[in-house]
Write a protein that holds these residues in place. Structure first.
Motif, short mmCIF file in Angstrom:
data_model
loop_
_atom_site.label_atom_id
_atom_site.label_comp_id
_atom_site.label_asym_id
_atom_site.label_seq_id
_atom_site.Cartn_x
_atom_site.Cartn_y
_atom_site.Cartn_z
N TRP A 197 -5.33 16.79 -1.16
CA TRP A 197 -4.20 15.99 -0.73
C TRP A 197 -4.62 14.56 -0.50
CZ3 TRP A 197 0.69 18.10 -0.29
CH2 TRP A 197 0.77 19.50 -0.32
N PHE A 198 -3.69 13.62 -0.71
CA PHE A 198 -3.95 12.24 -0.33
C PHE A 198 -2.72 11.68 0.38
CE2 PHE A 198 -2.38 12.26 -4.69
CZ PHE A 198 -1.48 11.21 -4.76
N THR A 199 -2.98 10.69 1.24
CA THR A 199 -1.91 10.20 2.12
C THR A 199 -1.24 8.95 1.60
OG1 THR A 199 -3.40 8.81 3.45
CG2 THR A 199 -3.15 11.11 4.11
N PHE A 200 -2.03 8.03 0.97
CA PHE A 200 -1.40 6.78 0.55
C PHE A 200 -1.71 6.37 -0.88
CE2 PHE A 200 -5.41 5.51 2.46
CZ PHE A 200 -5.90 4.51 1.61
N CYS A 201 -2.86 6.73 -1.44
CA CYS A 201 -3.10 6.33 -2.83
C CYS A 201 -4.18 7.17 -3.48
CB CYS A 201 -3.47 4.84 -2.93
SG CYS A 201 -5.22 4.49 -2.63
N ALA A 202 -4.18 7.13 -4.80
CA ALA A 202 -5.23 7.72 -5.62
C ALA A 202 -5.37 6.83 -6.85
CB ALA A 202 -4.89 9.15 -6.03
N GLY A 203 -6.44 7.01 -7.60
CA GLY A 203 -6.61 6.20 -8.79
C GLY A 203 -7.60 6.83 -9.74
N LEU A 204 -7.34 6.71 -11.03
CA LEU A 204 -8.25 7.16 -12.07
C LEU A 204 -8.59 5.95 -12.93
CD1 LEU A 204 -9.62 9.70 -13.45
CD2 LEU A 204 -7.66 9.68 -15.02
N GLY A 205 -9.88 5.63 -13.03
CA GLY A 205 -10.29 4.50 -13.85
C GLY A 205 -10.87 3.37 -13.03
N PHE A 206 -10.41 2.15 -13.30
CA PHE A 206 -11.04 0.94 -12.79
C PHE A 206 -11.15 0.91 -11.27
CE2 PHE A 206 -11.03 -3.43 -11.32
CZ PHE A 206 -12.03 -4.01 -12.09
N ASP A 207 -10.03 1.12 -10.55
CA ASP A 207 -10.08 0.97 -9.09
C ASP A 207 -10.97 2.03 -8.46
OD1 ASP A 207 -8.03 3.05 -9.48
OD2 ASP A 207 -7.68 2.83 -7.33
N ALA A 208 -11.02 3.23 -9.06
CA ALA A 208 -11.91 4.28 -8.56
C ALA A 208 -13.37 3.89 -8.79
CB ALA A 208 -11.60 5.60 -9.23
N GLY A 209 -13.64 3.18 -9.89
CA GLY A 209 -14.99 2.69 -10.11
C GLY A 209 -15.41 1.71 -9.04
N VAL A 210 -14.49 0.85 -8.61
CA VAL A 210 -14.77 -0.10 -7.53
C VAL A 210 -15.08 0.66 -6.24
CG1 VAL A 210 -13.82 -1.94 -6.10
CG2 VAL A 210 -13.36 -1.91 -8.56
#
Length: 322
Positions: A148-161
């Protein structure tokens, strides 16, 4: 009322003395058990025990977004059941505290505790939706556990950061906005797929969205904060609707400069937009596929590399004191 207070001793913006004051204030209003987390995942385990018990009415998370994420995953371990599960309350103690601030809570732990006590006296609460992500059936990631996540998730660039920031923190660096910005630049310079994206978004009943370099999934707005400035990747995202997605299909130097400027000047009325930007609102279910393994993050926690993730927005998943 019986309450469990889950305390992260490593919370970056609260001292031991402040935490003691907060515990005393909460204990004056309820039957309180305060437990300090001792390992990664401990907050999740404590919240799961509270969810499975019959005598805990409220779970309070004292820490940052990572602590809140663990508590939510513990409470929702067996799925949403708002009428049966303990209510959730948050006292912000991290560096950014997106979830707490998106709920309208003060970013100061002492002020937030006062607001929490007022809300409890007034019986003020709301039901909020949550997102859940899992490995896609029939792919090599199908065994990946749901989270579960509460406010955001990301696949790709932002997850790399996010992954780069975690590496720096493990080396003893303090989590600051300048640290994040430095890692954004480094990720951009070393991003191999910035001109030809590898991500495809699929959703029932619609044509796929292809060749995305970046995909940010939002469960609320704002997406994050730079100091006191809210940043809106998907301004329409809300705890009361499904999930929103911002996708970018080009990350050339000019495109990055344009979209970075749009993010920094974003508002509740307008987020990133343009030829290479895709914004989708209020999605109940969709899948992100990638031709190559890409980093995945949820609520600012790096979860490794994935090639296929299915996201679901679940309305009214938890009751939250606000």
């Amino acid at each position: 009322m019986r309450a469990l207070l889950v305390v992260n001793p490593a919370a970056t913006t609260t001292s031991a003395r402040t935490r003691d004051v907060l515990i005393h204030a909460l204990a004056s209003e309820m039957k309180l058990e305060a437990v300090t987390t001792q390992y990664r995942g401990h907050a999740r385990d404590l919240a799961r025990q509270a969810a499975e018990s019959d005598d805990i009415d409220l779970v309070v998370a004292l820490g940052g977004d990572g602590t809140v994420n663990e508590v939510v995953n513990g409470l929702l371990h067996s799925g949403p059941d708002p009428e049966r599960l303990p209510r959730l309350a948050v006292v912000p103690g991290g560096s950014t505290n997106v979830f707490a601030r998106a709920l309208g809570l003060p970013n100061d732990a002492v002020e937030a505790t006062g607001a929490l006590l007022d809300a409890l006296r007034d019986g003020s609460e709301r039901s909020v939706g949550m997102g859940i992500a899992a490995g896609t059936p029939g792919t090599e990631d199908e065994a990946a556990p749901a989270r579960w996540f509460t406010f955001c998730a990301g696949l790709g660039f932002d997850a790399g950061v996010v992954g780069r920031v975690e590496q720096q923190r493990e080396r003893g660096k303090k989590s600051t906005h300048s640290l994040y910005l430095r890692q954004v630049v480094r990720q951009f310079l070393q991003e191999p797929n910035r001109r030809h994206g590898t991500i495809t978004l699929e959703r029932p009943g619609d044509d796929p969205v292809t060749d995305l370099v970046l995909s940010i999934v939002c469960n609320t707005a704002p997406w994050t904060y730079l100091g006191n400035r809210p940043v809106y990747a998907s301004p329409k995202a809300s705890f009361d609707t499904g999930l929103d997605v911002l996708g970018l299909s080009r990350m050339s130097t000019a495109a990055v400069a344009r979209y970075a400027t749009q993010l920094l000047t974003s508002s509740p009325e307008r987020g990133p937009h343009g030829k290479h930007a895709v914004s989708l609102h209020d999605l109940d279910r969709f899948t992100l596929h990638s031709k190559v393994p890409l980093p995945l993050q949820m609520d600012g926690d790096h979860l490794g590399l994935r090639t296929s993730v299915t996201f679901t927005g679940v309305r009214r998943a938890l009751r939250v004191i606000v």
